[in-house]
Design a protein around this motif. Structure first.
Motif, PDB file in Angstrom:
ATOM      1  N   HIS A   1       0.844  -1.194   0.000  1.00  0.00           N
ATOM      2  CA  HIS A   1       0.000   0.000   0.000  1.00  0.00           C
ATOM      3  C   HIS A   1       0.881   1.246   0.000  1.00  0.00           C
ATOM      4  CE1 HIS A   1      -3.433  -2.583   0.896  1.00  0.00           C
ATOM      5  NE2 HIS A   1      -2.658  -3.183   1.785  1.00  0.00           N
ATOM      6  N   PRO A   2       0.530   2.264  -0.790  1.00  0.00           N
ATOM      7  CA  PRO A   2       1.345   3.482  -0.867  1.00  0.00           C
ATOM      8  C   PRO A   2       1.551   4.123   0.503  1.00  0.00           C
ATOM      9  CG  PRO A   2      -0.272   3.441  -2.628  1.00  0.00           C
ATOM     10  CD  PRO A   2      -0.632   2.303  -1.707  1.00  0.00           C
ATOM     11  N   ALA A   3       2.759   4.638   0.712  1.00  0.00           N
ATOM     12  CA  ALA A   3       3.110   5.300   1.965  1.00  0.00           C
ATOM     13  C   ALA A   3       4.175   6.347   1.683  1.00  0.00           C
ATOM     14  CB  ALA A   3       3.608   4.280   2.992  1.00  0.00           C
ATOM     15  N   SER A   4       4.378   7.257   2.638  1.00  0.00           N
ATOM     16  CA  SER A   4       5.458   8.234   2.560  1.00  0.00           C
ATOM     17  C   SER A   4       6.650   7.716   3.347  1.00  0.00           C
ATOM     18  CB  SER A   4       5.011   9.581   3.128  1.00  0.00           C
ATOM     19  OG  SER A   4       3.982  10.139   2.335  1.00  0.00           O
ATOM     20  N   GLY A   5       7.842   8.083   2.919  1.00  0.00           N
ATOM     21  CA  GLY A   5       9.041   7.588   3.587  1.00  0.00           C
ATOM     22  C   GLY A   5      10.095   8.660   3.764  1.00  0.00           C
ATOM     23  N   LEU A   6      11.273   8.200   4.181  1.00  0.00           N
ATOM     24  CA  LEU A   6      12.414   9.078   4.390  1.00  0.00           C
ATOM     25  C   LEU A   6      13.458   8.844   3.308  1.00  0.00           C
ATOM     26  CD1 LEU A   6      12.758   8.796   8.270  1.00  0.00           C
ATOM     27  CD2 LEU A   6      11.550  10.525   6.931  1.00  0.00           C
ATOM     28  N   SER A   7      14.537   9.576   3.389  1.00  0.00           N
ATOM     29  CA  SER A   7      15.541   9.563   2.329  1.00  0.00           C
ATOM     30  C   SER A   7      16.177   8.191   2.139  1.00  0.00           C
ATOM     31  CB  SER A   7      16.642  10.581   2.635  1.00  0.00           C
ATOM     32  OG  SER A   7      16.129  11.882   2.570  1.00  0.00           O
ATOM     33  N   THR A   8      16.236   7.767   0.899  1.00  0.00           N
ATOM     34  CA  THR A   8      16.948   6.561   0.496  1.00  0.00           C
ATOM     35  C   THR A   8      17.594   6.860  -0.855  1.00  0.00           C
ATOM     36  OG1 THR A   8      14.974   5.704  -0.587  1.00  0.00           O
ATOM     37  CG2 THR A   8      15.371   4.976   1.668  1.00  0.00           C
ATOM     38  N   ASP A   9      18.236   5.855  -1.428  1.00  0.00           N
ATOM     39  CA  ASP A   9      18.930   6.066  -2.696  1.00  0.00           C
ATOM     40  C   ASP A   9      17.985   6.462  -3.824  1.00  0.00           C
ATOM     41  OD1 ASP A   9      21.599   5.550  -1.856  1.00  0.00           O
ATOM     42  OD2 ASP A   9      21.161   3.408  -1.818  1.00  0.00           O
ATOM     43  N   VAL A  10      16.779   5.860  -3.891  1.00  0.00           N
ATOM     44  CA  VAL A  10      15.879   6.215  -4.997  1.00  0.00           C
ATOM     45  C   VAL A  10      15.432   7.669  -4.888  1.00  0.00           C
ATOM     46  CG1 VAL A  10      15.100   3.870  -5.525  1.00  0.00           C
ATOM     47  CG2 VAL A  10      13.881   5.216  -3.793  1.00  0.00           C
ATOM     48  N   HIS A  11      15.234   8.154  -3.681  1.00  0.00           N
ATOM     49  CA  HIS A  11      14.886   9.562  -3.501  1.00  0.00           C
ATOM     50  C   HIS A  11      16.033  10.450  -3.957  1.00  0.00           C
ATOM     51  CE1 HIS A  11      15.002  13.251  -0.859  1.00  0.00           C
ATOM     52  NE2 HIS A  11      13.875  13.435  -1.503  1.00  0.00           N
ATOM     53  N   THR A  12      17.246  10.053  -3.646  1.00  0.00           N
ATOM     54  CA  THR A  12      18.413  10.821  -4.063  1.00  0.00           C
ATOM     55  C   THR A  12      18.515  10.873  -5.579  1.00  0.00           C
ATOM     56  OG1 THR A  12      19.613  10.255  -2.043  1.00  0.00           O
ATOM     57  CG2 THR A  12      20.927  10.977  -3.915  1.00  0.00           C
ATOM     58  N   LEU A  13      18.270   9.747  -6.236  1.00  0.00           N
ATOM     59  CA  LEU A  13      18.302   9.727  -7.703  1.00  0.00           C
ATOM     60  C   LEU A  13      17.240  10.647  -8.291  1.00  0.00           C
ATOM     61  CD1 LEU A  13      18.830   5.897  -8.321  1.00  0.00           C
ATOM     62  CD2 LEU A  13      20.555   7.707  -8.448  1.00  0.00           C
ATOM     63  N   LYS A  14      16.037  10.639  -7.699  1.00  0.00           N
ATOM     64  CA  LYS A  14      14.985  11.547  -8.176  1.00  0.00           C
ATOM     65  C   LYS A  14      15.390  13.004  -7.967  1.00  0.00           C
ATOM     66  CE  LYS A  14      11.395  10.871  -9.569  1.00  0.00           C
ATOM     67  NZ  LYS A  14      10.884  10.713 -10.967  1.00  0.00           N
ATOM     68  N   ALA A  15      15.986  13.298  -6.821  1.00  0.00           N
ATOM     69  CA  ALA A  15      16.411  14.668  -6.539  1.00  0.00           C
ATOM     70  C   ALA A  15      17.480  15.129  -7.525  1.00  0.00           C
ATOM     71  CB  ALA A  15      16.931  14.775  -5.110  1.00  0.00           C
ATOM     72  N   ARG A  16      18.197  14.179  -8.103  1.00  0.00           N
ATOM     73  CA  ARG A  16      19.232  14.514  -9.097  1.00  0.00           C
ATOM     74  C   ARG A  16      18.657  14.575 -10.512  1.00  0.00           C
ATOM     75  NH1 ARG A  16      24.396  10.973  -8.791  1.00  0.00           N
ATOM     76  NH2 ARG A  16      25.051  12.614 -10.247  1.00  0.00           N
ATOM     77  N   GLY A  17      17.340  14.394 -10.631  1.00  0.00           N
ATOM     78  CA  GLY A  17      16.701  14.581 -11.920  1.00  0.00           C
ATOM     79  C   GLY A  17      16.321  13.317 -12.662  1.00  0.00           C
ATOM     80  N   LEU A  18      16.391  12.150 -12.026  1.00  0.00           N
ATOM     81  CA  LEU A  18      15.989  10.914 -12.699  1.00  0.00           C
ATOM     82  C   LEU A  18      14.533  11.032 -13.138  1.00  0.00           C
ATOM     83  CD1 LEU A  18      16.708   8.034 -13.553  1.00  0.00           C
ATOM     84  CD2 LEU A  18      16.010   7.264 -11.279  1.00  0.00           C
ATOM     85  N   SER A  19      14.272  10.792 -14.423  1.00  0.00           N
ATOM     86  CA  SER A  19      12.960  11.110 -14.993  1.00  0.00           C
ATOM     87  C   SER A  19      12.108   9.884 -15.287  1.00  0.00           C
ATOM     88  CB  SER A  19      13.139  11.944 -16.270  1.00  0.00           C
ATOM     89  OG  SER A  19      13.937  11.256 -17.213  1.00  0.00           O
ATOM     90  N   VAL A  20      12.259   8.820 -14.490  1.00  0.00           N
ATOM     91  CA  VAL A  20      11.358   7.677 -14.582  1.00  0.00           C
ATOM     92  C   VAL A  20      10.796   7.395 -13.189  1.00  0.00           C
ATOM     93  CG1 VAL A  20      12.504   6.621 -16.571  1.00  0.00           C
ATOM     94  CG2 VAL A  20      13.236   6.013 -14.235  1.00  0.00           C
ATOM     95  N   SER A  21       9.730   6.617 -13.144  1.00  0.00           N
ATOM     96  CA  SER A  21       9.098   6.293 -11.867  1.00  0.00           C
ATOM     97  C   SER A  21      10.048   5.498 -10.972  1.00  0.00           C
ATOM     98  CB  SER A  21       7.814   5.496 -12.099  1.00  0.00           C
ATOM     99  OG  SER A  21       6.806   6.309 -12.657  1.00  0.00           O
ATOM    100  N   CYS A  22      10.042   5.837  -9.703  1.00  0.00           N
ATOM    101  CA  CYS A  22      10.851   5.144  -8.700  1.00  0.00           C
ATOM    102  C   CYS A  22       9.964   4.776  -7.514  1.00  0.00           C
ATOM    103  CB  CYS A  22      11.994   6.017  -8.200  1.00  0.00           C
ATOM    104  SG  CYS A  22      13.189   6.503  -9.455  1.00  0.00           S
ATOM    105  N   ILE A  23      10.279   3.689  -6.857  1.00  0.00           N
ATOM    106  CA  ILE A  23       9.587   3.301  -5.626  1.00  0.00           C
ATOM    107  C   ILE A  23      10.601   2.664  -4.677  1.00  0.00           C
ATOM    108  CG2 ILE A  23       7.264   2.980  -6.572  1.00  0.00           C
ATOM    109  CD1 ILE A  23       7.912  -0.029  -6.817  1.00  0.00           C
ATOM    110  N   ASN A  24      10.242   2.622  -3.410  1.00  0.00           N
ATOM    111  CA  ASN A  24      11.034   1.902  -2.412  1.00  0.00           C
ATOM    112  C   ASN A  24      10.096   0.924  -1.704  1.00  0.00           C
ATOM    113  OD1 ASN A  24      13.168   1.158  -0.746  1.00  0.00           O
ATOM    114  ND2 ASN A  24      12.713   2.759   0.755  1.00  0.00           N
ATOM    115  N   LEU A  25      10.493  -0.347  -1.603  1.00  0.00           N
ATOM    116  CA  LEU A  25       9.608  -1.394  -1.097  1.00  0.00           C
ATOM    117  C   LEU A  25      10.052  -1.956   0.250  1.00  0.00           C
ATOM    118  CD1 LEU A  25       9.044  -3.525  -4.329  1.00  0.00           C
ATOM    119  CD2 LEU A  25       7.554  -1.755  -3.384  1.00  0.00           C
ATOM    120  N   SER A  26       9.074  -2.257   1.090  1.00  0.00           N
ATOM    121  CA  SER A  26       9.339  -3.058   2.286  1.00  0.00           C
ATOM    122  C   SER A  26       9.909  -4.399   1.855  1.00  0.00           C
ATOM    123  CB  SER A  26       8.052  -3.293   3.073  1.00  0.00           C
ATOM    124  OG  SER A  26       7.543  -2.109   3.624  1.00  0.00           O
ATOM    125  N   CYS A  27      10.976  -4.829   2.537  1.00  0.00           N
ATOM    126  CA  CYS A  27      11.619  -6.082   2.119  1.00  0.00           C
ATOM    127  C   CYS A  27      11.903  -7.019   3.284  1.00  0.00           C
ATOM    128  CB  CYS A  27      12.889  -5.797   1.328  1.00  0.00           C
ATOM    129  SG  CYS A  27      14.122  -4.802   2.199  1.00  0.00           S
TER     130      CYS A  27
END
Length: 293
Positions: free
Chosen positions: A181-207
């Motif tokens: 289920h969608p949730a908000s999170g804290l900083s991880t590598d995918v967030h960093t990549l998005k902040a650097r301009g990555l222009s495709v969908s990213c997600i971070n999953l519970s594992c």
């Protein structure tokens, strides 16, 4: 499970990932998968020759600084994996944050004919590896998945007010079918990549890891397998590039070591820090647990 236990038995504190990097590159060579390392220590692996690739990322470092020789990971009751220091007779962390993510990456590289994976250094020290990653590596990726979140049901789609993926991407992958289920999170590598301009969908999953950054850390094997099944589903069902550009680019967030030292951190302290500097605090998910902390 043999590979997972081997990962847990490798010491890889932030800034000291050489043994983990050697294990990963040995596995990549064994599978015949092309890879390269950048000058920062990040590893980039490519399997197959396609116009676009699914991509999964993980980080090689852990918080724990265990003394080697007296520690081992153990399977308990056929489902829970814990760490135990035999010399000192106490529980200790296993570094499942983010060795579980590494395990998913290696499984994907083993299972699919075409795949990209990146393994970053020093995520726990402020996402240093992904801050310096080669962004050209991601230019032909359809989407980027991080498996670096505690629990078994969160799909992180928003971090510090930044949307990570498109609604079309979520509709296509149908997370509810796999108990996510969608949730908000804290900083991880995918967030960093998005902040650097990555222009495709990213997600971070519970594992499947719980109580990360503590001596009580553990993994539930079934929850990790659930994450891998969901990743497999996404790779199989999403064959096209999922364009998505963040509306706003946020500043990078300090790493946990930077804020709280080598002994760990407090969720309450982290939230107070965010509020102090005008950042959005993490949202509680439906199970009542907080975000990746």
């Amino acid at each position: 499970m043999e590979r997972l236990m081997a990962l847990y038995n490798i010491s890889s504190p932030s800034g000291g990932e050489k043994r983990m990097a050697r294990f990963i590159t040995d596995e990549l060579r064994r599978m015949g998968i092309a890879y390269r390392k950048d000058r920062h220590g990040n590893i980039y692996a490519v399997k197959g020759n396609r116009k676009s690739y699914p991509c999964v990322v993980a980080h090689m470092d852990e918080v724990h600084r265990r003394k080697t020789g007296t520690y081992a990971a153990h399977l308990v009751a056929e489902s829970m994996i814990v760490g135990y220091d035999h010399k000192h007779r106490r529980m200790t962390g296993i570094g499942a944050d983010d060795k579980n993510g590494i395990w998913v990456c290696l499984k994907c590289l083993e299972s699919f004919k075409a795949m990209k994976c990146a393994f970053f250094v020093q995520e726990e020290n402020g996402c240093i590896g992904s801050r310096k990653a080669d962004m050209d590596f991601f230019a032909d990726c359809r989407f980027v998945i991080g498996c670096d979140r505690k629990g078994n049901g969160d799909i992180i789609t928003r971090v510090h007010g930044m949307e990570l993926c498109s609604e079309e991407f979520l509709e296509t992958v149908s997370p509810g079918r796999y108990g996510y289920h969608p949730a908000s999170g804290l900083s991880t590598d995918v967030h960093t990549l998005k902040a650097r301009g990555l222009s495709v969908s990213c997600i971070n999953l519970s594992c499947g890891y719980y109580e990360p950054h503590t001596d009580r850390e553990y993994t539930i094997w079934e929850d990790l397998c659930k994450c891998y099944r969901f990743v497999r589903h996404i790779v199989c069902c999403h064959k096209n590039v999922s364009p998505h550009k963040a509306r706003t680019e946020k500043t990078f967030i300090h790493g946990y070591y930077e804020l709280f030292g080598m002994t760990g951190y407090s969720e309450k302290e982290y939230i107070r820090f965010m509020k102090k500097y005008g950042m959005e605090p993490p949202v509680q998910n439906k199970t009542g647990h907080g975000n990746k902390l």
